[in-house]
Scaffold this motif. Structure first.
Motif, mmCIF file in Angstrom:
data_model
loop_
_atom_site.group_PDB
_atom_site.id
_atom_site.type_symbol
_atom_site.label_atom_id
_atom_site.label_comp_id
_atom_site.label_asym_id
_atom_site.label_seq_id
_atom_site.Cartn_x
_atom_site.Cartn_y
_atom_site.Cartn_z
ATOM 1 N N TYR A 80 -8.182 16.321 11.443
ATOM 2 C CA TYR A 80 -6.888 16.102 12.091
ATOM 3 C C TYR A 80 -6.197 17.417 12.482
ATOM 4 C CZ TYR A 80 -3.693 12.168 12.991
ATOM 5 O OH TYR A 80 -2.951 11.173 13.586
ATOM 6 N N LEU A 81 -6.463 18.483 11.774
ATOM 7 C CA LEU A 81 -5.791 19.748 12.063
ATOM 8 C C LEU A 81 -6.383 20.486 13.262
ATOM 9 C CD1 LEU A 81 -5.173 21.108 8.462
ATOM 10 C CD2 LEU A 81 -3.434 20.414 10.117
ATOM 11 N N TYR A 82 -7.617 20.161 13.635
ATOM 12 C CA TYR A 82 -8.223 20.917 14.739
ATOM 13 C C TYR A 82 -8.730 20.037 15.882
ATOM 14 C CZ TYR A 82 -12.761 19.783 12.566
ATOM 15 O OH TYR A 82 -13.841 19.127 12.032
ATOM 16 N N ASP A 83 -8.814 18.722 15.702
ATOM 17 C CA ASP A 83 -9.222 17.847 16.801
ATOM 18 C C ASP A 83 -7.993 17.511 17.651
ATOM 19 O OD1 ASP A 83 -11.796 17.894 16.025
ATOM 20 O OD2 ASP A 83 -11.987 15.771 15.552
ATOM 21 N N VAL A 84 -7.501 18.486 18.384
ATOM 22 C CA VAL A 84 -6.250 18.311 19.129
ATOM 23 C C VAL A 84 -6.476 18.069 20.617
ATOM 24 C CG1 VAL A 84 -4.821 19.615 17.518
ATOM 25 C CG2 VAL A 84 -6.024 20.825 19.356
ATOM 26 N N GLU A 85 -7.694 18.263 21.098
ATOM 27 C CA GLU A 85 -7.967 17.986 22.512
ATOM 28 C C GLU A 85 -7.733 16.499 22.789
ATOM 29 O OE1 GLU A 85 -8.543 20.074 24.895
ATOM 30 O OE2 GLU A 85 -8.549 21.798 23.520
ATOM 31 N N ILE B 116 2.289 19.432 13.564
ATOM 32 C CA ILE B 116 2.492 20.816 13.998
ATOM 33 C C ILE B 116 1.364 21.259 14.921
ATOM 34 C CG2 ILE B 116 2.593 23.218 13.231
ATOM 35 C CD1 ILE B 116 5.157 21.721 12.649
ATOM 36 N N ALA B 117 0.129 20.896 14.561
ATOM 37 C CA ALA B 117 -1.021 21.279 15.384
ATOM 38 C C ALA B 117 -0.933 20.654 16.774
ATOM 39 C CB ALA B 117 -2.320 20.860 14.688
ATOM 40 N N ALA B 118 -0.558 19.372 16.842
ATOM 41 C CA ALA B 118 -0.464 18.695 18.134
ATOM 42 C C ALA B 118 0.667 19.280 18.977
ATOM 43 C CB ALA B 118 -0.256 17.202 17.929
ATOM 44 N N LEU B 119 1.826 19.515 18.353
ATOM 45 C CA LEU B 119 2.953 20.093 19.092
ATOM 46 C C LEU B 119 2.630 21.493 19.601
ATOM 47 C CD1 LEU B 119 5.867 18.887 16.804
ATOM 48 C CD2 LEU B 119 5.602 18.320 19.229
ATOM 49 N N THR B 120 1.918 22.260 18.793
ATOM 50 C CA THR B 120 1.509 23.603 19.214
ATOM 51 C C THR B 120 0.540 23.524 20.388
ATOM 52 O OG1 THR B 120 1.793 24.454 16.962
ATOM 53 C CG2 THR B 120 0.419 25.742 18.457
ATOM 54 N N HIS B 121 -0.417 22.602 20.294
ATOM 55 C CA HIS B 121 -1.431 22.456 21.337
ATOM 56 C C HIS B 121 -0.810 22.120 22.689
ATOM 57 C CE1 HIS B 121 -5.211 21.387 23.260
ATOM 58 N NE2 HIS B 121 -4.702 20.206 23.574
ATOM 59 N N VAL B 122 0.223 21.279 22.679
ATOM 60 C CA VAL B 122 0.827 20.866 23.953
ATOM 61 C C VAL B 122 2.005 21.739 24.355
ATOM 62 C CG1 VAL B 122 0.066 18.482 23.638
ATOM 63 C CG2 VAL B 122 2.371 19.145 22.891
ATOM 64 N N GLY B 123 2.316 22.761 23.558
ATOM 65 C CA GLY B 123 3.344 23.724 23.925
ATOM 66 C C GLY B 123 4.769 23.265 23.709
ATOM 67 N N LEU B 124 4.980 22.334 22.780
ATOM 68 C CA LEU B 124 6.322 21.807 22.546
ATOM 69 C C LEU B 124 6.962 22.271 21.246
ATOM 70 C CD1 LEU B 124 5.908 18.053 23.640
ATOM 71 C CD2 LEU B 124 6.832 19.954 24.987
ATOM 72 N N LEU B 125 6.213 22.895 20.364
ATOM 73 C CA LEU B 125 6.721 23.167 19.018
ATOM 74 C C LEU B 125 8.007 23.978 19.024
ATOM 75 C CD1 LEU B 125 6.328 22.908 15.966
ATOM 76 C CD2 LEU B 125 4.954 25.008 16.048
ATOM 77 N N ASP B 126 8.115 24.967 19.892
ATOM 78 C CA ASP B 126 9.267 25.870 19.878
ATOM 79 C C ASP B 126 10.580 25.183 20.268
ATOM 80 O OD1 ASP B 126 7.637 27.902 19.067
ATOM 81 O OD2 ASP B 126 7.493 28.862 21.032
ATOM 82 N N HIS B 127 10.508 23.971 20.763
ATOM 83 C CA HIS B 127 11.735 23.253 21.120
ATOM 84 C C HIS B 127 12.479 22.723 19.882
ATOM 85 C CE1 HIS B 127 11.238 23.137 25.491
ATOM 86 N NE2 HIS B 127 9.964 22.812 25.326
ATOM 87 N N PHE B 128 11.801 22.656 18.734
ATOM 88 C CA PHE B 128 12.341 21.906 17.600
ATOM 89 C C PHE B 128 12.689 22.798 16.413
ATOM 90 C CE2 PHE B 128 9.517 19.047 19.955
ATOM 91 C CZ PHE B 128 10.469 18.111 20.352
ATOM 92 N N GLU B 129 13.860 22.536 15.839
ATOM 93 C CA GLU B 129 14.280 23.222 14.617
ATOM 94 C C GLU B 129 13.666 22.579 13.380
ATOM 95 O OE1 GLU B 129 18.498 24.144 14.199
ATOM 96 O OE2 GLU B 129 18.788 23.475 16.266
ATOM 97 N N VAL B 130 13.415 21.291 13.436
ATOM 98 C CA VAL B 130 12.925 20.533 12.285
ATOM 99 C C VAL B 130 11.780 19.638 12.739
ATOM 100 C CG1 VAL B 130 13.504 18.797 10.537
ATOM 101 C CG2 VAL B 130 15.207 20.492 11.209
ATOM 102 N N VAL B 131 10.687 19.624 11.982
ATOM 103 C CA VAL B 131 9.595 18.671 12.193
ATOM 104 C C VAL B 131 9.255 18.061 10.836
ATOM 105 C CG1 VAL B 131 7.215 18.304 12.930
ATOM 106 C CG2 VAL B 131 8.651 19.963 14.147
#
Length: 225
Positions: free
Chosen positions: A82-87, A121-136
């Motif tokens: 789950y941590l690396y199968d993000v494609e 976190i891995a999925a949000l990072t992969h799609v470039g959205l993580l930096d939008h959020f203060e809390v996950v």
């Protein structure tokens, strides 16, 4: 309590289309264990209530006891991937722009998902959205998962309180918002099974472009439930 508006978002089926990634991962795990592939529509119906529910549904579809000894084997194999199968995870069109528009207008943003925290976190990072959020917060961040409202309350507190809008796509999300006493915005292009009118919501939308203009009137009015 702050008067800064806060928005909390579900992840799968709301911000991102994750079914292709989850479908491929489930079938890879089950193939390694000697089971046939499941269809994408079938797997889509298993998503939304966390990994334990997903595994039980997969095992039942394969004719296995969902509470039997195969559960632990599938869980171990699934979590290892789950941590690396993000494609295959992709953001819905307009999501990043909508999040940027909300932040530019002073909103604080967080994610509440039943997906485990690490894979979220891995999925949000992969799609470039993580930096939008203060809390996950993920399905393993607290002792309970959605539709229990604890995740929403905890994330809301971490964002400073204030006017709250919860955004999701499914029956679980509608129930979570109701349990939390939060206004609910329904994204209609996700993974729900019920008709739109069957899910209590403040407003529904099908396109992320223009979402900020829909959401802000509710938040700036200080509306919650």
């Amino acid at each position: 309590m702050s008067d800064v508006p806060a928005l909390l978002f579900d992840l799968d089926g709301t911000l991102i289309d994750s079914i292709p990634a989850i479908h491929a991962m489930v079938n890879a795990v089950m193939a390694d264990l000697g089971y046939p592939a499941l269809g994408m529509v079938q797997v889509r119906g298993f998503v939304g209530r966390g990994v334990p529910h997903l595994i039980r549904q997969v095992l039942e579809a394969q004719g296995e006891d969902p509470e039997g000894p195969m559960f632990a084997r599938v869980e171990t194999a699934l979590m290892a991937r789950y941590l690396y199968d993000v494609e295959g995870n992709t953001p819905y069109p307009g999501v990043s722009q909508a999040l940027s528009a909300l932040a530019a207008r002073g909103c604080r943003l967080g994610v509440c998902t039943n997906k485990p925290h690490g894979p979220a976190i891995a999925a949000l990072t992969h799609v470039g959205l993580l930096d939008h959020f203060e809390v996950v917060l993920g399905g393993d961040s607290l002792p309970s998962r959605k539709p229990d409202p604890a995740m929403v309350h905890h994330a809301h507190d971490r964002l400073g309180g204030g006017p709250l809008l919860y955004v999701g796509d499914s029956e679980v999300d509608a129930e979570t918002a109701a349990n939390a006493g939060a206004a609910f915005a329904l994204y209609t292009e996700g993974y729900r099974h019920a008709p739109i009118e069957a899910l209590p919501h403040r407003f529904a939308f099908s396109d992320w472009r223009g979402f900020a203009d829909l959401a802000l009137p509710h938040l700036l009015a200080g509306e919650t439930g």
